[in-house]
Design a protein around this motif. Structure first.
Motif, PDB file in Angstrom:
ATOM      1  N   ASN A  28      -1.561  59.161  68.379  1.00  0.00           N
ATOM      2  CA  ASN A  28      -2.039  58.863  67.023  1.00  0.00           C
ATOM      3  C   ASN A  28      -1.009  59.117  65.927  1.00  0.00           C
ATOM      4  OD1 ASN A  28      -4.507  58.212  68.195  1.00  0.00           O
ATOM      5  ND2 ASN A  28      -5.406  60.233  67.777  1.00  0.00           N
TER       6      ASN A  28
ATOM      7  N   GLU B 241      -3.415  58.659  62.736  1.00  0.00           N
ATOM      8  CA  GLU B 241      -4.753  58.077  62.830  1.00  0.00           C
ATOM      9  C   GLU B 241      -5.754  59.138  63.259  1.00  0.00           C
ATOM     10  OE1 GLU B 241      -6.594  55.132  65.953  1.00  0.00           O
ATOM     11  OE2 GLU B 241      -5.457  53.970  64.456  1.00  0.00           O
TER      12      GLU B 241
ATOM     13  N   THR C  20     -12.159  55.334  61.571  1.00  0.00           N
ATOM     14  CA  THR C  20     -10.851  55.990  61.608  1.00  0.00           C
ATOM     15  C   THR C  20     -10.273  56.102  60.206  1.00  0.00           C
ATOM     16  OG1 THR C  20      -9.685  53.896  61.974  1.00  0.00           O
ATOM     17  CG2 THR C  20     -10.341  55.142  63.932  1.00  0.00           C
TER      18      THR C  20
END
Length: 290
Positions: free
Chosen positions: A129, A194, A202
């Motif tokens: 992420n 993220e 998200t």
């Protein structure tokens, strides 16, 4: 061809064939190197003010590059070495019309430029992420043979300091000098992460910092046409629904409100005008996918 008032008609023809050749080689599944050579051509234009036909402008560019995906896909790294030669370049010059105080922009022959450098860009995914993007340029760009008219800096028939008179015109001879609008070094780094919020979608914050070591904003070597080094910061916060149907982004550009000069123009009677990048700007963007 064209006619201007009662002056004679001038005409000219241009023809040219450009080409590009390239070669690439895979060093492995994740790495490729390449090289290319290309030409470019712009047919000569016209200067209706002085009724001149201008020579064509040409460009020859050589590149040597690398495209790679490393460390099991966690790093994407691209690099390009280049050398470009520009010949027959024209430049804009403001010429005052008699004693009217009115200056008219005309195209006049400028000269040639050599530019060489290195460009780096890539992405790094150090953990899930988290994405870090980066880019850098190193450039050496200079005038080989180039003349810039002093034009509106001429006062009472006197050439300005640093210029010289050639064929009855006050000009700056820029041979060997760095070209305008060409920083020697730039660097940019962006970071995004993220955040998965489950049923709430998200959330992705992102920040980008860009460094520029400065450049000239006019072809004439004038002290008031220099943009010093600066850092520009952009940031955003993006939200996407779990289905991807809805989205929103809050953004700010030039967050520190830097005053960044992009262009300097010298008008008649030595008046000076500037163009700047946008000041701090922010906004909210919402989206819906049908």
């Amino acid at each position: 061809n064209y006619t201007y008032g009662t002056r004679d008609v001038q005409s000219g023809t241009d023809s040219n064939v450009d080409y590009r050749v390239g070669l690439s080689y895979d060093l492995g599944e994740d790495t490729m190197v390449y090289t290319s050579y290309a030409t470019a051509y712009i047919a000569g234009g016209t200067d209706p003010v002085n009724q001149n036909l201008l020579n064509p402008q040409t460009n020859d560019t050589f590149e040597l590059g690398l495209r790679s995906t490393l460390f099991d896909g966690s790093l994407v790294l691209n690099a390009t070495l280049y050398n470009a030669e520009y010949d027959g370049l024209n430049t804009t010059q403001f010429q005052e019309q008699g004693t009217t105080g009115v200056a008219v922009a005309v195209q006049v022959p400028g000269g040639s430029i050599s530019s060489r450098g290195l460009e780096l860009e890539g992405y790094w995914y150090p953990m899930e992420n988290l994405t870090i993007d980066f880019g850098a340029t190193f450039e050496d760009s200079e005038y080989d043979e180039f003349v810039v008219g002093a034009g509106n800096l001429v006062w009472n028939g006197e050439c300005p300091i640093g210029s010289e008179e050639i064929a009855g015109e006050c000009v700056y001879v820029m041979d060997g000098q760095r070209t305008a609008y060409s920083p020697e070094f730039t660097l940019s780094t962006g970071v995004s992460y993220e955040v998965n919020m489950g049923s709430m979608g998200t959330l992705t914050p992102y920040i980008l910092a860009y460094f520029n070591d400065g450049y000239a904003t006019n072809r004439a070597p004038v002290f008031f046409g220099i943009q010093d080094s600066f850092v520009k910061v952009n940031a955003s916060l993006a939200w996407t629904s779990p289905s991807g149907q809805y989205s929103a982004k809050l953004w700010v550009n030039n967050a520190t409100d830097e005053l960044i000069q992009t262009y300097t123009e010298i008008f008649s009677r030595a008046r000076v005008g500037y163009d700047y990048q946008n000041p701090r700007m922010w906004g909210l963007r919402v989206g819906y996918n049908f």
